[in-house]
Enzyme design. Structure first.
Site: not given
Length: 594
Positions: A192, A210, A219, A343, A347, A364, A377
């Site tokens: 990732h 992203h 993902h 999303h 996070h 990230f 996810h």
């Protein structure tokens, strides 16, 4: 159990978050800022050699503008001449464009892999995020194994003790694998990081999966291989990842299976927001501060947000998936509805505000170090599956640039494999489905809170009289529209923005509301949606003004608010955080053919 040994680095951050939580602690992982969004300094040119390269150093990046082929047209210029953003990217079903030349993004070139960038600093991540190979020329396409029965991913809040024991064992064994093993939990987390923090370059610019149409397919593949590695760890080919059922009231708290007081649990992560544990109802539009409202109001808000993001604001494929990113167009283009909210919000809601940069989940580079990442996810993946059942023109994209883009992963045999987007469109063809759970947001259409339309008097200014303006306070104005919109067209409210993308920003948009709008209750027809910006990475820590057009589909709202015969619509923008860092240049309504 093996643990991360990532060194601490000292980097000067440009931006920091305010927090009401306790003071920071020392961390075993280096800080970074949440959710990069590269802002390339130069436009990719048609005819350049297309190569993705790991960023070993800025000096090593290829940049040869003189190599342009004079025989090739700049596709982006041609398409922009056909009607701006919508002409160029065709937000219709399928999203294909007859003028588009084939430019799917190829595999990364890992031959010169270097460290990823630590956000808002001149420092690099001091450990390698890239895969442990230096040559992908012999990497073969992955062949999906045959299966006789679909595996079922369970809702995290509904698993039993036997399942939980298997889950813990699988993660424990992954964490105990040696650093040389690409299947290790640590190395899987770095996958990732590599695709998100500037380790890979696309035409000399950071490659980011992203903020564009690759968010969902990347993902899905990522979780697929992670799941197969878990299965191999416990020798159970039927085992599946749980999904965090945050769109359903029983799942709207931090999943109990991860909230283990025993710090020896493989599902434990100390870098989480401690105030959001023990049954605290999450906020799917979380902006950094918890709203002061009873739990039933939070639940209703969440259901309204899901309805808006899955149904109202996502009638067209690219509104749901995000805008295109192609091999010859490396500009970060724009998030789809679910990536934006919930999303990003979830996070940040999980990330630890006591850390400088909200590690682990709020960042990230570190997000996949927290096991809950994969459950978040898994539900995002479920949203893709559900969205295609909602009718209308909600279908996968047919553009070959999307379908033929390739990603690099390692399977459960430690083998490097390449995959294409086109091969992951149907989760059942990958061998899994999701445990059935209620989907209450499908029928949670927000209701009108105002019984009559607000009058647009002479005292209400037009958008052209108010804008441009910084969003340092509530802004109310009217926007003109056509009263004869065909049924086949989607009305779009568009806001042209200039903002500091190194700051956290969120503002809400309301129709038929004035400056006295109730901003705590979002389960109202008048709520159109929210814009959220998560701070982005810049090479060397420089801050660059960002421009974008925030699009909201409003056909349903126009009808529900009884505004179909009106040629003016009242719009109110409400800043929630960071409003002073965004200027609204223009507001207008047009139509879009999905």
């Amino acid at each position: 159990m093996a643990t991360s040994t990532h060194p601490i680095v000292s980097c000067t951050n440009i931006n920091s978050f305010s927090t009401n939580s306790s003071s920071p602690r020392n961390f075993s992982r280096p800080p970074s800022q949440i959710f990069l969004n590269p802002n390339p300094s130069r436009a990719a040119r048609r005819g350049d050699a297309v190569k993705i390269r790991c960023a070993a150093s800025s000096e090593g990046r290829d940049e040869n503008p003189d190599s342009l082929s004079k025989a090739k047209l700049d596709r982006r210029n041609v398409l922009l001449g056909l009607g701006g953003l919508y002409g160029a990217y065709n937000l219709g079903a399928g999203g294909s464009n007859p003028f588009a030349l084939a430019d799917p993004v190829p595999l990364p070139d890992v031959a010169n892999c270097g460290p990823a960038t630590i956000s808002f600093s001149s420092c690099k991540v001091p450990y390698r995020c890239c895969p442990p190979i230096t040559d992908t020329t012999k990497v073969e396409y992955y062949k999906i194994p045959s299966f006789s029965k679909l595996n079922v991913r369970p809702a995290a809040h509904a698993v039993d003790a036997a399942y939980l024991e298997k889950y813990k064992t699988a993660i424990k064994l992954m964490k105990e694998l040696p650093p040389s093993d690409p299947r290790s939990f640590d190395n899987q987390a770095k996958v990732h990081c590599a695709y998100c923090n500037g380790a890979y370059l696309l035409n000399g610019n950071p490659y980011q999966i992203h903020f564009n149409w690759f968010f969902f397919p990347f993902h899905r593949w990522y979780l697929y291989f992670f799941e197969r590695i878990m299965q191999s760890m416990i020798n159970d080919p039927t085992f599946t990842l749980p999904y965090w059922n945050w769109d359903n009231p029983p799942g709207m708290t931090f999943p109990g299976i991860f909230d283990d007081e025993n710090q020896l649990s493989p599902l434990y992560d100390q870098y989480r927001n401690q105030d959001h544990r023990y049954g605290h109802v999450l906020d799917l539009a979380y902006s950094g501060d918890d709203i002061i409202a009873p739990d039933p109001t939070k639940v209703k808000n969440n259901l309204a947000i899901m309805y808006r993001q899955m149904i109202t604001n996502a009638p067209c494929p690219l509104l749901f998936f995000g805008k295109p990113l192609r091999a010859d167009n490396t500009q970060s283009s724009g998030m789809g509805t679910i990536e934006n909210i919930p999303h990003n919000s979830v996070h940040r809601w999980v990330g630890d505000p006591r850390s400088a940069n909200h590690e682990d989940m709020g960042n990230f580079y570190s997000a996949a170090n927290d096991p809950v990442f994969y459950s978040l996810h898994s539900n995002v993946d479920r949203m893709w599956t559900i969205w295609k059942t909602l009718g209308g023109k909600r279908t996968d994209i047919a553009d070959k640039d999307w379908l033929d883009t390739e990603f690099l992963f390692f399977d459960e045999t430690k083998t490097a494999v390449k995959v294409k987007v086109r091969d992951c469109l149907d989760n059942e063809k990958l061998g899994y489905t999701f445990q059935d759970m209620p989907i209450p947001w499908k029928d949670f259409k927000p209701t009108r809170k105002r019984t009559v339309k607000l009058s647009i008097t002479e005292s209400v200014p037009a958008s052209t009289d108010v804008l441009p303006a910084p969003l340092s306070k509530n802004l109310t104005f009217y926007v003109t529209r056509s009263t004869s919109v065909p049924e086949t067209q989607e009305e779009m409210l568009n806001l042209d923005l200039v903002y500091d993308d190194t700051k956290f920003i969120r503002f809400d948009v309301f129709l038929n509301e004035d400056e006295d709008v109730n901003t705590v209750e979002l389960d109202r027809t008048e709520y159109a949606g929210s814009f959220g910006n998560l701070p982005h990475v810049h090479e060397g820590g420089s801050a660059t003004p960002k421009t974008t057009t925030f699009n909201l589909a409003i056909s349903e709202l126009i009808k529900d608010l009884d505004l179909e015969g009106d040629d003016k619509v009242l719009v109110t923008l409400v800043p929630k955080v960071g409003g002073s860092f965004v200027t609204v240049n223009n507001a207008y309504i047009n139509t879009l053919d999905c």
